[in-house]
Design an enzyme around this catalytic site. Structure first.
Site, PDB file in Angstrom:
ATOM      1  N   GLU A 169       0.705  -1.483  -0.011  1.00 11.11           N
ATOM      2  CA  GLU A 169       0.085  -0.228  -0.280  1.00 11.11           C
ATOM      3  C   GLU A 169       0.582   1.537   0.119  1.00 11.11           C
ATOM      4  O   GLU A 169       0.278   2.310   0.516  1.00 11.11           O
ATOM      5  CB  GLU A 169      -0.300  -0.062   1.088  1.00 11.11           C
ATOM      6  CG  GLU A 169      -1.743  -1.219   1.263  1.00 11.11           C
ATOM      7  CD  GLU A 169      -2.746  -1.875   0.618  1.00 11.11           C
ATOM      8  OE1 GLU A 169      -2.772  -1.095  -0.773  1.00 11.11           O
ATOM      9  OE2 GLU A 169      -3.810  -2.901   0.513  1.00 11.11           O
ATOM     10  N   LEU A 170       2.417   1.286  -0.307  1.00 11.52           N
ATOM     11  CA  LEU A 170       3.065   2.573  -0.571  1.00 11.52           C
ATOM     12  C   LEU A 170       3.923   2.522   1.024  1.00 11.52           C
ATOM     13  O   LEU A 170       3.406   3.831   1.390  1.00 11.52           O
ATOM     14  CB  LEU A 170       2.993   3.527  -1.765  1.00 11.52           C
ATOM     15  CG  LEU A 170       2.559   2.736  -3.139  1.00 11.52           C
ATOM     16  CD1 LEU A 170       2.396   4.426  -4.144  1.00 11.52           C
ATOM     17  CD2 LEU A 170       4.284   1.644  -3.193  1.00 11.52           C
TER      18      LEU A 170
END
Lengths: 399, 440
Positions: free
Chosen positions: A144-145
């Site tokens: 999810e960065l």
């Protein structure tokens, strides 16, 4: 010079089957549903999109390049349910114009709870990519960065990566542009590639939105937006879910045609080109330090962790998972370890999100459960069973 | 407004709904005359309402009435209560009522046809069975309502549930005012497929005679359209609300140990509420958890059967029956409950879950309920899926964060369901109906 850097996230979780407190077996995952979804997404997205990318690479003779990060849990499912997708990724790998990134094999939030598990999962993913695609990843992207200064230090200390990908969130950049490379504080080697969320989301979210004033988005219009960066930026990082093509944006929206025309339009401008993340890191300097002490992600408008860690249920479920780490690893049971790790996939916690639940938004669209409460109950029932498997007493009595 | 019950003299949600709705309407400045069928001695009960017989109305002045319980009554200042004598002291025999009512009904120039009345007319030879009493009561109520109505000035008739439909039709016929009927439940909810034909006919007559129908949920709207042959454009949905209460009571766990969890069933113990599914789920829960008590608060025609069933299942010591509860007792039981379960087979709306949430009790409801259309932060199950009911009960009792999140979000969500909004929607419907009547 404006270099367009495409990176696509490719992921599907192992969804759980309906598991009640009365269930006693160790079959946690819904094989039927996972297979059906895998095949559906393969047909709507992976196969046609891979075909488009492969054609573009051939047509542009090495000038068009992209990067993928494919999670371990999806690679396993593709091998089992849609091997034909694996061969098309293999074909892409052999073009030399495709880079594969490293991430946690199980698309997990392990960075937040266990550094040891975090590093083990990266190694497992890296080895898988080496084995399947014959290249060693040099750029890391976290689930999810999710990112902070601390993550950069951990990655730098592994001494295997040159770059990290994360979100170009406004609240960390201020008036700075995401179109340059940055350096995390205290890091000598790794550089940061920040997502240009405005241009990325134009494709990923707004492309088919007829209320949007730019609709319909054509490749030449988009290229003009890219051209504007020429002169005040080095890279345009277009990072998005691969499922954008054909799944989030259906084929009839024209998304594939858009992609087919985009490279020509971009390269119409003599100063533009395409780079993979590793090439961008090698080519451009990172002069400025960007300080991100708190955790950020690419989710929702908040760009924080609240989609996975926003209520008591999510926090409880995550703690339950990582509390088991030593017991699971000490058991020496490979099947148990695999099951436990598949339960770490971030999607399980995303399903428990109560934020916006009543409004029926994007969270609901991707949710196999009727409600976040149902997903929590199901997850905790599975965890309850998994805990019994760890207890030596139980093993002794059942043996 | 024609009603059948009003707090504290209630047997179900209808009285609660009438109370909340009229209070909110009063707040909006609407003048409501509420006609009740029973004589009520309110003196012994703490309540905001003085229920009076028609004789009292003539003797006492309005100001005198308002002095007693000022605050609450101020909220209901625009609501006037009229009561009609109980059926136990009839002032006319059923036959004369039949004639009176049918004559009045015939005056109503509606789309009703004559044959309906021939089929459903009251038969004097059946007058002494229970049903006969009910129907004659319904008719007697209608007759008295007409007399009251002729002495009142009003714009619209709002009738709640089948027992008042006949009165609604009669008043409408006698005065020419438009009729809105409010469907809180239908015969199909109460009796499944074993409908009482006479009640069905009364309901159907009311729905067809009405200028507009208010349904408490889309679930009920669908039943009205599909089972009663009413066209959809005539049926609007107005969801119920809930009264916000801030009072809290000390724990009072009589007969229940501190470490025991409490799962609550609160409602009439009748086929409609699915009490047997509650018991079957309880048995399953007790297989994996021991420190749980199942409290069944309510009474009803299935009570004896359910008590016997619990004993027969060997869980008699784990299921407590409290009988019918009201007022303070209800709040006290919510105070100690860990979970409220409503496994209704068919529930037009279901106000009780809102009250449970209001009292910080998490809620598990059947998908076959109108209230599940408005609540998202609750657990939902199919009433017949006992294994899943049990699964979810265990989860709530076992996982504290689940209970916490359900409470937190549920309580927040329920606050958005206001009687004021329901009252506003009713007003809009009134305006539409009055406008249409003028146009015709």
């Amino acid at each position: 010079m404006a270099s367009v850097c495409f990176y696509f996230q490719v992921h599907q979780p192992y969804r759980l089957r309906h598991y009640t407190v009365f269930d006693e077996d160790h079959r946690y995952f819904d094989e039927f549903k996972n297979k059906a979804i895998c095949k559906k997404v393969a047909n709507k997205c992976y196969l046609p999109a891979n075909r488009v990318i492969l054609d573009l690479i051939k047509k542009h003779e090495g000038k068009f390049k992209v990067a993928y990060s494919i999670t371990g849990v999806l690679l396993e499912q593709l091998a089992e349910f849609s091997p034909e997708v694996m061969s098309t990724f293999d074909a892409l790998a052999r073009t030399g114009c495709v880079e594969f990134l490293a991430e946690t094999y199980y698309h997990s939030l392990s960075f937040l709870y266990s550094r040891q598990e975090f590093i083990e999962q990266i190694q497992k993913h890296k080895e898988t990519v080496e084995k399947l695609f014959g290249q060693t990843p040099r750029v890391f992207r976290n689930t999810e960065l999710i990112y902070s200064n601390d993550l950069a230090k951990t990655i730098e200390s592994m001494d295997q990566f040159d770059g990290i990908i994360t979100e170009g969130a406004d609240h960390i950049l201020g008036d700075r542009s995401p179109n340059f490379l940055y350096r995390p504080p205290g890091c000598e080697k790794v550089k940061l590639l920040l997502k240009n969320y405005a241009l990325s989301d134009d494709i990923a979210f707004r492309f088919s939105n007829q209320q949007w004033k730019e609709w319909p988005l054509m490749a030449n219009k988009f290229s003009q937006w890219v051209n504007r960066i020429n002169g005040n930026g080095n890279v345009v990082n277009l990072f998005m879910d691969y499922e954008t093509f054909g799944e989030h944006q259906w084929a009839d929206t024209g998304i594939f045609d858009f992609m087919r025309h985009l490279p020509d339009e971009i390269m119409n401008h003599p100063d533009n080109n395409f780079l993979t993340p590793s090439e961008a890191v090698a080519r451009y300097d990172a002069n400025e330090v960007v300080d991100i002490p708190g955790l950020i992600s690419w989710a929702d408008t908040e760009r924080d962790l609240s989609a996975w860690l926003g209520n008591a249920m999510q926090s409880n479920a995550l703690h339950e998972v990582y509390r088991m780490e030593n017991q699971v690893k000490d058991s020496g049971d490979e099947k148990l370890l695999g099951d436990w790790r598949k339960l770490q996939t971030s999607d399980h916690f995303y399903y428990m999100c109560t934020k916006y639940f009543a409004d029926g938004d994007v969270h609901k669209y991707f949710n196999p459960y009727d409600s976040p409460y149902d997903s929590y109950i199901n997850f905790m029932n599975v965890m309850g069973n998994l805990r019994l498997r760890c207890s030596p007493l139980k093993t002794a009595t059942t043996a | 407004m024609l009603g059948w019950e009003f707090p504290p003299f209630i047997s179900g949600g209808l009285g609660t709904a009438c109370y909340g709705l009229t209070k909110a309407m009063s707040g909006l400045g609407l003048q409501v005359s509420f006609v009740l069928p029973k004589p009520i001695q309110a003196k012994d009960f703490a309540t905001h309402v003085n229920m009076r017989s028609p004789a009292d109305i003539t003797l006492r002045s309005r100001t005198e009435l308002l002095q007693g319980k000022m605050q609450e009554e101020a909220l209901l200042k625009n609501v006037k209560f009229e009561t009609i004598d109980s059926p136990l002291q009839p002032y006319a025999d059923p036959e004369s009522y039949r004639i009176e009512i049918e004559e009045l009904i015939r005056q109503k120039q509606s789309h009703l046809n004559e044959s309906y009345f021939e089929e459903t007319q009251f038969h004097p030879e059946k007058q002494y069975d229970y049903g006969g009493d009910m129907y004659s009561e319904v008719r007697r109520y209608a007759g008295a309502a007409v007399r009251l109505a002729l002495a009142e000035d009003f714009d619209i008739i709002h009738a709640h549930d089948w027992m008042t439909y006949t009165a609604g039709i009669a008043v409408s016929a006698a005065t020419g005012k438009p009729l809105v009927i409010h469907v809180h439940s239908t015969e199909f909810d109460r009796s499944g497929e074993h409908v009482n034909q006479t009640i069905y006919d009364i309901e159907r007559a009311g729905m067809h005679a009405a200028d507009k129908i208010i349904a408490v949920s889309y679930l009920t709207r669908n039943i009205i359209i599909s089972r009663y042959g009413v066209t959809g454009d005539k049926v609007d949905v107005v969801y119920n609300g809930v009264e916000r209460n801030g009072t809290s009571f000390a724990n009072n766990r009589i007969g229940i140990k501190k470490n025991e969890k409490i799962v609550l069933f609160l409602g009439r113990i009748t086929m409609q509420k699915g009490p047997e599914y509650f018991l079957e789920a309880a048995k399953k829960v007790l297989k994996v958890m021991d420190n749980v008590k199942f409290v069944m608060a309510g009474s009803g025609d299935m009570m004896k059967r359910i008590i016997e069933m619990a004993a027969g299942m060997g869980i008699g010591n784990k299921v407590l029956f409290t009988g019918f509860l009201r007022g303070e007792d209800v709040r006290r039981i919510y105070e100690i409950a860990d979970l409220y379960v409503m496994p209704s087979v068919s529930e037009p709306f279901g106000i009780a879950p809102l009250e449970a949430l209001n009292n910080d009790v998490p809620v598990l409801i059947s998908k076959q309920s109108g209230v599940s259309e408005v609540l998202t932060h609750v657990l939902k199950v199919d009433f017949w899926d006992v294994k899943e009911i049990a699964n979810k009960i265990v989860a709530v009792l076992k996982y504290q964060p689940l209970q916490m999140t359900l409470k937190e979000h549920g309580n927040f969500e329920v606050r958005k369901l206001k009687w004021e909004d329901a009252a506003k929607k009713c007003c809009e419907i009134y305006e539409d109906v009055l406008y249409e009547t003028v146009c015709v």
